[in-house]
Design a protein around this motif. Structure first.
Motif, PDB file in Angstrom:
ATOM      1  N   LEU A  18       0.833  -1.194   0.000  1.00  0.00           N
ATOM      2  CA  LEU A  18       0.000   0.000   0.000  1.00  0.00           C
ATOM      3  C   LEU A  18       0.875   1.254   0.000  1.00  0.00           C
ATOM      4  CD1 LEU A  18      -2.904   1.088   0.131  1.00  0.00           C
ATOM      5  CD2 LEU A  18      -2.696   1.091   2.637  1.00  0.00           C
ATOM      6  N   MET A  19       1.967   1.225   0.765  1.00  0.00           N
ATOM      7  CA  MET A  19       2.892   2.354   0.799  1.00  0.00           C
ATOM      8  C   MET A  19       3.575   2.556  -0.552  1.00  0.00           C
ATOM      9  SD  MET A  19       3.004   3.905   3.772  1.00  0.00           S
ATOM     10  CE  MET A  19       1.217   3.708   3.771  1.00  0.00           C
ATOM     11  N   TRP A  20       3.870   1.445  -1.214  1.00  0.00           N
ATOM     12  CA  TRP A  20       4.607   1.520  -2.476  1.00  0.00           C
ATOM     13  C   TRP A  20       3.716   1.713  -3.698  1.00  0.00           C
ATOM     14  CZ3 TRP A  20       8.493  -3.115  -1.572  1.00  0.00           C
ATOM     15  CH2 TRP A  20       9.458  -2.697  -0.635  1.00  0.00           C
ATOM     16  N   LEU A  21       2.414   1.528  -3.540  1.00  0.00           N
ATOM     17  CA  LEU A  21       1.504   1.590  -4.688  1.00  0.00           C
ATOM     18  C   LEU A  21       1.575   2.928  -5.440  1.00  0.00           C
ATOM     19  CD1 LEU A  21      -0.657   0.187  -6.374  1.00  0.00           C
ATOM     20  CD2 LEU A  21      -2.381   1.044  -4.750  1.00  0.00           C
ATOM     21  N   PRO A  22       1.555   4.088  -4.756  1.00  0.00           N
ATOM     22  CA  PRO A  22       1.655   5.353  -5.520  1.00  0.00           C
ATOM     23  C   PRO A  22       2.958   5.468  -6.301  1.00  0.00           C
ATOM     24  CG  PRO A  22       0.906   5.756  -3.269  1.00  0.00           C
ATOM     25  CD  PRO A  22       1.364   4.331  -3.320  1.00  0.00           C
ATOM     26  N   LEU A  23       4.051   4.956  -5.727  1.00  0.00           N
ATOM     27  CA  LEU A  23       5.338   5.013  -6.418  1.00  0.00           C
ATOM     28  C   LEU A  23       5.304   4.162  -7.678  1.00  0.00           C
ATOM     29  CD1 LEU A  23       7.682   4.606  -3.291  1.00  0.00           C
ATOM     30  CD2 LEU A  23       6.709   6.714  -4.248  1.00  0.00           C
ATOM     31  N   LEU A  24       4.690   2.999  -7.566  1.00  0.00           N
ATOM     32  CA  LEU A  24       4.571   2.098  -8.723  1.00  0.00           C
ATOM     33  C   LEU A  24       3.691   2.721  -9.812  1.00  0.00           C
ATOM     34  CD1 LEU A  24       3.905  -1.719  -8.537  1.00  0.00           C
ATOM     35  CD2 LEU A  24       2.640  -0.290 -10.129  1.00  0.00           C
ATOM     36  N   MET A  25       2.548   3.254  -9.403  1.00  0.00           N
ATOM     37  CA  MET A  25       1.606   3.804 -10.383  1.00  0.00           C
ATOM     38  C   MET A  25       2.172   5.056 -11.054  1.00  0.00           C
ATOM     39  SD  MET A  25      -2.001   3.188  -8.351  1.00  0.00           S
ATOM     40  CE  MET A  25      -3.040   3.550  -9.766  1.00  0.00           C
ATOM     41  N   ASN A  26       2.891   5.849 -10.296  1.00  0.00           N
ATOM     42  CA  ASN A  26       3.513   7.037 -10.889  1.00  0.00           C
ATOM     43  C   ASN A  26       4.582   6.653 -11.898  1.00  0.00           C
ATOM     44  OD1 ASN A  26       1.909   8.677  -9.347  1.00  0.00           O
ATOM     45  ND2 ASN A  26       3.485   9.204  -7.855  1.00  0.00           N
ATOM     46  N   ARG A  27       5.317   5.599 -11.584  1.00  0.00           N
ATOM     47  CA  ARG A  27       6.390   5.166 -12.476  1.00  0.00           C
ATOM     48  C   ARG A  27       5.842   4.514 -13.741  1.00  0.00           C
ATOM     49  NH1 ARG A  27      12.270   5.147 -12.438  1.00  0.00           N
ATOM     50  NH2 ARG A  27      12.757   3.954 -14.296  1.00  0.00           N
ATOM     51  N   GLN A  28       4.830   3.685 -13.581  1.00  0.00           N
ATOM     52  CA  GLN A  28       4.316   2.916 -14.711  1.00  0.00           C
ATOM     53  C   GLN A  28       3.347   3.701 -15.584  1.00  0.00           C
ATOM     54  OE1 GLN A  28       5.168  -0.215 -15.790  1.00  0.00           O
ATOM     55  NE2 GLN A  28       6.811  -0.130 -14.273  1.00  0.00           N
ATOM     56  N   TRP A  29       2.536   4.554 -14.966  1.00  0.00           N
ATOM     57  CA  TRP A  29       1.485   5.230 -15.728  1.00  0.00           C
ATOM     58  C   TRP A  29       1.539   6.758 -15.618  1.00  0.00           C
ATOM     59  CZ3 TRP A  29      -0.089   0.910 -12.579  1.00  0.00           C
ATOM     60  CH2 TRP A  29      -0.228  -0.268 -13.315  1.00  0.00           C
ATOM     61  N   LEU A  31       0.983   8.906 -13.260  1.00  0.00           N
ATOM     62  CA  LEU A  31      -0.272   9.451 -12.732  1.00  0.00           C
ATOM     63  C   LEU A  31      -0.068  10.659 -11.824  1.00  0.00           C
ATOM     64  CD1 LEU A  31      -2.270   6.190 -11.916  1.00  0.00           C
ATOM     65  CD2 LEU A  31      -2.345   7.609 -13.964  1.00  0.00           C
ATOM     66  N   HIS A  32       1.161  10.848 -11.359  1.00  0.00           N
ATOM     67  CA  HIS A  32       1.473  11.985 -10.478  1.00  0.00           C
ATOM     68  C   HIS A  32       0.657  11.937  -9.182  1.00  0.00           C
ATOM     69  CE1 HIS A  32       3.790  13.628 -13.782  1.00  0.00           C
ATOM     70  NE2 HIS A  32       2.720  13.537 -14.567  1.00  0.00           N
ATOM     71  N   LEU A  33       0.483  10.751  -8.642  1.00  0.00           N
ATOM     72  CA  LEU A  33      -0.220  10.618  -7.366  1.00  0.00           C
ATOM     73  C   LEU A  33       0.636  11.217  -6.252  1.00  0.00           C
ATOM     74  CD1 LEU A  33      -1.507   6.932  -7.687  1.00  0.00           C
ATOM     75  CD2 LEU A  33      -2.818   9.032  -8.018  1.00  0.00           C
TER      76      LEU A  33
END
Length: 262
Positions: A18-29, A31-33
């Motif tokens: 859960l902590m790493w999810l924004p980092l993953l999504m920002n890197r892959q897509w 998204l600038h979360l």
């Protein structure tokens, strides 16, 4: 025991991922979360969270207090503290010497142990961060709870390998956002072997310390300082990993003969 391992794994993975999810999504897509500074390091506390939750769920306050007292005990022989400090120093001496031999130059001492992940920190501050995050955060769970729980049924060697497998899977999201992991390629095989024998070595150190994680935390922090620094990617990380594998192989036969403590 099986129920405890399942609860621990779900809680530990859930917190970290859960902590790493924004980092993953920002890197892959892209998204600038939003995320807080150091959120990557906050993810390291997943195993600690898993241990605390599992102890509380399975045995209430009494089990939680017992886990804390055992995992953070100061009652361990000085021999194990010297080993925890001395081994990373030995790794460092060999790794730096090998770096100089292969590249023809000594590492840049002003950058030794430093990483762009922790800007503006000197080597001592960086070491403290590694010990307080991936040291305590991980080891309070892997070796502080999961390993002794598994050792109630299995040999120390087999228990350490089960921990290694769960430990590897816990790292899975990093292969989608952490540049060091994303660049591994087939090197992931060497990483898995090194992590497995690292788990063997740390199981030996933790049990020798009476199941206190403090010597393990010191070792883990020193190892991360050497292998996760920006300069280590050339040679030093590889040398340190090889040394851990050699040490783990040396310990394996003896540990395989240990009897469960359940």
């Amino acid at each position: 025991m099986g129920k405890k391992v399942v609860i621990f794994t779900i809680a530990a993975f859930g917190f970290t991922w859960l902590m790493w999810l924004p980092l993953l999504m920002n890197r892959q897509w892209e998204l600038h979360l939003p995320f807080v500074p150091g959120q990557f390091y906050l993810g390291s506390f997943g195993p600690l969270f898993g241990a605390a939750v599992t102890a509380a769920v399975s045995g209430g306050r009494e089990a939680l207090v017992a886990w804390v007292k055992r995992a953070f005990s100061l009652r361990f022989g000085g021999k194990w503290l010297l080993i925890a400090i001395g081994l990373p120093i030995l790794y460092g001496i060999i790794a730096v010497s090998t770096h100089a031999l292969i590249t023809g130059a000594w590492p840049n001492w002003s950058q030794f142990g430093l990483t762009e992940k922790l800007p503006k920190l000197n080597v001592w501050m960086t070491a403290v961060v590694w010990m307080l995050t991936f040291g305590i955060g991980e080891e309070s769970g892997w070796r502080g709870y999961l390993l002794p729980e598994l050792h109630k049924r299995y040999s120390l060697m087999y228990s350490s390998l089960i921990v290694a497998l769960i430990w590897m899977l816990w790292h899975a999201p990093e292969f989608a956002f952490n540049p060091n992991y994303m660049a591994m390629g087939w090197g992931v095989i060497g990483w898995a072997i090194s992590l497995s024998y690292g788990s063997v070595l740390l199981a030996w150190l933790c049990k020798g310390s009476g199941w206190s994680i403090l010597p393990v935390v010191i070792w883990h922090g020193g190892f991360d300082l050497l292998t996760a620094s920006d300069q280590a990617a050339l040679v030093m990380a590889m040398v340190c990993s090889m040394l851990v594998i050699i040490h783990g192989i040396f310990l394996s036969k003896k540990m395989a003969q240990t009897t469960p403590e359940g």
